[in-house]
Design an enzyme around this catalytic site. Structure first.
Site, short mmCIF file in Angstrom:
data_model
loop_
_atom_site.label_atom_id
_atom_site.label_comp_id
_atom_site.label_asym_id
_atom_site.label_seq_id
_atom_site.Cartn_x
_atom_site.Cartn_y
_atom_site.Cartn_z
N ASP A 264 0.81 -1.21 0.00
CA ASP A 264 0.00 0.00 0.00
C ASP A 264 0.85 1.27 0.00
O ASP A 264 0.68 2.14 0.85
CB ASP A 264 -0.92 -0.06 1.24
CG ASP A 264 -1.89 1.08 1.29
OD1 ASP A 264 -2.33 1.55 0.22
OD2 ASP A 264 -2.21 1.52 2.42
N TRP B 280 -0.59 3.85 12.83
CA TRP B 280 -0.44 3.91 11.38
C TRP B 280 -1.22 5.09 10.87
O TRP B 280 -2.42 5.12 11.04
CB TRP B 280 -0.95 2.62 10.73
CG TRP B 280 -0.56 2.57 9.29
CD1 TRP B 280 -1.37 2.79 8.22
CD2 TRP B 280 0.75 2.28 8.77
NE1 TRP B 280 -0.63 2.67 7.05
CE2 TRP B 280 0.65 2.37 7.37
CE3 TRP B 280 1.97 1.99 9.35
CZ2 TRP B 280 1.76 2.15 6.54
CZ3 TRP B 280 3.06 1.78 8.53
CH2 TRP B 280 2.93 1.87 7.13
N TYR C 225 -6.93 -3.46 12.41
CA TYR C 225 -7.81 -2.41 11.88
C TYR C 225 -9.27 -2.63 12.24
O TYR C 225 -10.15 -2.39 11.42
CB TYR C 225 -7.59 -2.28 10.37
CG TYR C 225 -6.23 -1.66 10.08
CD1 TYR C 225 -6.05 -0.29 10.15
CD2 TYR C 225 -5.13 -2.46 9.82
CE1 TYR C 225 -4.81 0.29 9.94
CE2 TYR C 225 -3.87 -1.90 9.61
CZ TYR C 225 -3.73 -0.52 9.67
OH TYR C 225 -2.49 0.05 9.47
N LYS D 153 -4.25 7.83 6.45
CA LYS D 153 -4.20 7.46 7.88
C LYS D 153 -3.15 8.26 8.64
O LYS D 153 -2.91 8.00 9.82
CB LYS D 153 -3.95 5.95 8.04
CG LYS D 153 -5.14 5.11 7.57
CD LYS D 153 -5.06 3.67 7.98
CE LYS D 153 -6.16 2.88 7.32
NZ LYS D 153 -6.02 2.78 5.84
N ASN E 20 6.68 -7.55 6.82
CA ASN E 20 5.41 -6.92 7.17
C ASN E 20 4.26 -7.71 6.57
O ASN E 20 4.20 -7.89 5.34
CB ASN E 20 5.36 -5.49 6.64
CG ASN E 20 4.05 -4.80 7.01
OD1 ASN E 20 3.81 -4.47 8.17
ND2 ASN E 20 3.17 -4.61 6.03
N GLU E 21 3.40 -8.20 7.41
CA GLU E 21 2.14 -8.84 7.01
C GLU E 21 2.29 -9.96 5.99
O GLU E 21 1.57 -9.99 4.99
CB GLU E 21 1.16 -7.78 6.49
CG GLU E 21 0.85 -6.72 7.52
CD GLU E 21 -0.45 -5.99 7.27
OE1 GLU E 21 -0.91 -5.97 6.12
OE2 GLU E 21 -1.02 -5.47 8.25
N ASN F 235 -0.71 -5.78 13.40
CA ASN F 235 -1.31 -4.68 12.65
C ASN F 235 -2.82 -4.92 12.68
O ASN F 235 -3.29 -5.90 12.08
CB ASN F 235 -0.82 -4.69 11.19
CG ASN F 235 0.67 -4.42 11.08
OD1 ASN F 235 1.33 -4.10 12.06
ND2 ASN F 235 1.20 -4.54 9.87
N TYR G 216 -11.20 -1.55 8.67
CA TYR G 216 -11.49 -2.56 7.64
C TYR G 216 -12.48 -3.61 8.16
O TYR G 216 -13.18 -4.25 7.39
CB TYR G 216 -10.21 -3.26 7.18
CG TYR G 216 -9.24 -2.33 6.49
CD1 TYR G 216 -9.61 -1.65 5.33
CD2 TYR G 216 -7.96 -2.13 6.99
CE1 TYR G 216 -8.72 -0.78 4.70
CE2 TYR G 216 -7.08 -1.28 6.37
CZ TYR G 216 -7.46 -0.60 5.23
OH TYR G 216 -6.59 0.26 4.61
N GLU H 265 0.55 -1.52 14.16
CA GLU H 265 -0.26 -0.64 13.31
C GLU H 265 -1.68 -0.62 13.84
O GLU H 265 -2.25 -1.67 14.14
CB GLU H 265 -0.32 -1.15 11.85
CG GLU H 265 0.93 -0.90 11.05
CD GLU H 265 0.79 -1.29 9.57
OE1 GLU H 265 -0.36 -1.34 9.07
OE2 GLU H 265 1.82 -1.56 8.96
#
Ligand code: GCB
Length: 610
Positions: A165, A555, A473, A574, A416-417, A471, A477, A510
């Protein structure tokens, strides 16, 4: 790898400025553009991303090769020295030519590379050409979906959609320098430190290279911030004691200098080579569920960031570096993560000086073919389709080689992720984590930030990590706009992690919400500044009540550019600052909170216990 500096025995020449530039529609290599001066070129600044400097979408969205060229004037006397050409970073692959001859190639857009040029250089004018390729695919870091297709009108469309992203900026992103060393030279310095009561113990290893390297003597002095010698030694390896040491930590980032000199075997005359490496004395450990810095439980307060700014994109801008770190300190933050790639060496040196703690991340992002942006809806097998392992290993080696001595770096983030809930993840990460532990002389803790599908039930790697980094959300999300649901889900998930891995510290690496600066609403709705602030506050209540949580990274520090898409309004919003670094409401909310949270011992305060 040493950062290029001037010393008594070394010179550094800056090759930044305006270069010649040309986009390559595809035939440049076949036509050997490197053999003669670049035709039809346009001016291009270095360092900078090339993408947004023209006015055409075709420049911005170009996929493939581009060429950079400049004249390099080398005074005859310099050729008697060892001459090294060094690139801070070129995204993502580079082939360098000098006077039409291949000099050095490098893959990976975020770490430095260099080469001796004496064999190809001539006194006077030289032509320096750099072929840059911005293509990413399933073998590179980061990972992108490279695609060629035929449109109905017969034209060919090439796209390279990031599986991450942030905008795929490219070009010569960091300084280009030419530096000299003597024929026998200091290649590397490796420093580790420990605390022994009021004293500091500094272990060192000096790597000497070049002709006659066996015959030279190594002398070493540790200098305090005033330049006074506090310890000295000799030989390529050893341990020195600093009496009544001033440790490095946020709030008091005391830096010493390690001055290394090479002398002729008999110790006569002037030093053959000398180099000064700044360093801090501090310890890092994870013990009993705590993240210990100098033996004290540290609480991470800060942000994930990006190297991103209007116009020059991801190109180094030291003014922005200083501004960003000053704003972090204004917030009361004590740390940040170099999401999602190694940042410029210049920024890392600033973080050492200003006392900001860094989680240093390799550019391993996009290692999940089923999250959001993956094309098609069929379930894919990430670890069978990706072939990134070799590049991942190289990226890890280069990052640790570059940043190993930084006091500010307290943990490595190995990815990351990634798809850690999919079969194959453990086999992929186990050797990489083992390698990172072998490579780091300071044995810093390791983490991987886990995405939302990597739950306590599904994830397969968290037990291999020193810190679980999440992370999350909820409220964005997942259950967007529903803060009470977000609270309940976060609480429940943290409880499950504590059950699965009791005693393992958890960092919220995050959390956040998009907010368009200037958009307001009460009661808060998504995209308003109030909602962003309220979401953060809801998370903080949960984090404060969870003893396993050792820190919070919002984040993101600032709004940043991304690939275009229906969930992005000229980028990801963000940021708690806008892209030009003006605070949103959330920045003030965080400032009020973080200035009241001490760097050390926060979770030991009775009020923050569940
Ligand atoms: C994430 C990614 C980050 C994105 C962020 C978002 O989990 O790590 O790169 O920008 O979510 O805003 O979607």
């Amino acid at each position: 790898m040493l950062y290029p500096i001037m010393t008594d025995t070394r010179e550094v020449f800056d090759l930044n400025g305006i270069w010649q530039f040309r986009l390559d529609p595809g035939q440049g290599l076949a036509e050997r553009w490197y053999e003669r001066p670049l035709r039809e070129s346009v001016p291009m600044p270095v360092p900078a991303s090339f993408n947004e400097l023209g006015a055409a979408a075709a420049d911005r969205d170009h996929v493939g090769r581009v060429w950079y060229e400049r004249e390099l004037l080398i005074p005859r006397r310099l050729l008697e020295r060892r001459l090294v050409l060094r690139f801070g970073a070129v995204a993502h692959a580079a082939q360098v030519y000098l006077n039409g001859q291949p000099l050095v190639a490098h893959r990976g857009g975020f770490t430095p590379f260099e080469a001796e040029i004496n064999a190809l250089a001539q006194p006077g004018k030289n032509r320096l050409t750099v072929l840059v390729d911005n293509t990413l695919d399933y073998s590179t870091l980061p990972v992108a979906h490279y695609r060629e297709e035929q449109l109905p009108d017969g034209s060919r469309l090439v796209t390279d959609i990031p599986n991450f992203d942030f905008f795929n900026y490219a070009g010569i992103h960091r300084p280009v320098r030419l530096y000299t060393t003597p024929a026998t030279y200091i290649r590397d310095i490796v420093l580790t430190s420990a605390l022994d009561g009021a004293d500091g113990l500094v272990s060192y290893r000096v790597v000497v290279d070049g002709v006659g390297r066996e015959a030279v003597a190594v002398r070493l002095r540790l200098l305090d911030a005033e330049g006074r010698t506090v310890a000295s030694g000799q030989g390529t390896e050893g341990q020195l004691r600093i009496k009544d040491v001033q440790p490095w930590e946020p709030g008091q980032p005391y830096l010493y200098t390690c001055l290394v000199e090479l002398w002729d075997g008999d110790g006569s005359g002037e030093p053959l080579d000398s180099y000064e490496e700044p360093f801090g004395v501090r310890t890092v450990a994870v013990e009993d569920g705590q993240f210990l810095l100098n033996g004290k439980p540290f609480y991470f307060k800060g942000c994930g960031k990006h190297e991103d700014f209007p116009i020059h994109g991801r190109g180094l801008d030291e003014a922005v570096c200083v501004k960003d770190l000053n704003l972090l300190r204004w917030l009361g933050a004590n740390s940040f993560r170099t999401s999602h790639y190694p940042y410029a060496e210049e920024l890392m040196r600033l973080a050492d000086r200003l006392g900001l703690v860094v989680i240093d991340e390799v550019p391993a992002v996009g290692l999940h073919l089923n999250l959001g942006s993956g094309p098609g809806s069929a379930r894919r097998q990430t670890w069978r389709e990706l072939t990134t392992a070799a590049q991942h290993e190289q990226a890890l080696r280069e990052l640790i080689a570059r940043d190993k001595n930084h006091a500010c770096v307290v943990m490595w983030s190995v990815a990351n992720e990634p798809a850690t809930e999919e079969e194959g993840a453990r086999a992929y990460f186990e050797p990489l984590l083992r390698l990172a532990r072998q490579l780091d002389p300071q044995c810093r803790p390791l983490t991987i930030t886990l995405q939302m599908w990597a739950t306590p039930a599904s994830d397969t790697v968290a037990d291999l990590l020193d810190v679980i980094a999440l992370n999350r959300y909820y409220g964005w999300y997942v259950h967007g706009g529903r803060l009470e649901a977000a609270r309940a889900l976060l609480q429940a998930e943290l409880r499950e992690w504590m059950k699965r891995l009791p005693g393992k510290p958890i960092l919220l690496s995050e959390y956040g919400a998009d907010a368009l600066a200037g958009m307001h609403d009460e009661p808060p709705t998504m995209f308003s500044e109030e909602y962003q602030a309220a979401l953060l506050q809801t998370y903080h209540e949960v984090l404060d009540a969870c003893p396993a949580v050792i820190g919070e990274h919002v984040w993101n520090f600032a709004d940043f550019q991304t690939e275009q898409g229906i969930t992005r309004v000229q980028g990801n919003r963000k940021g708690i600052f806008t892209r030009d670094r003006r605070p949103k409401l959330a920045a003030h909310t965080l400032r009020a909170r973080w200035r009241a949270i001490p760097d050390f011992g926060y979770k030991l305060q009775p009020s923050s216990r569940e």
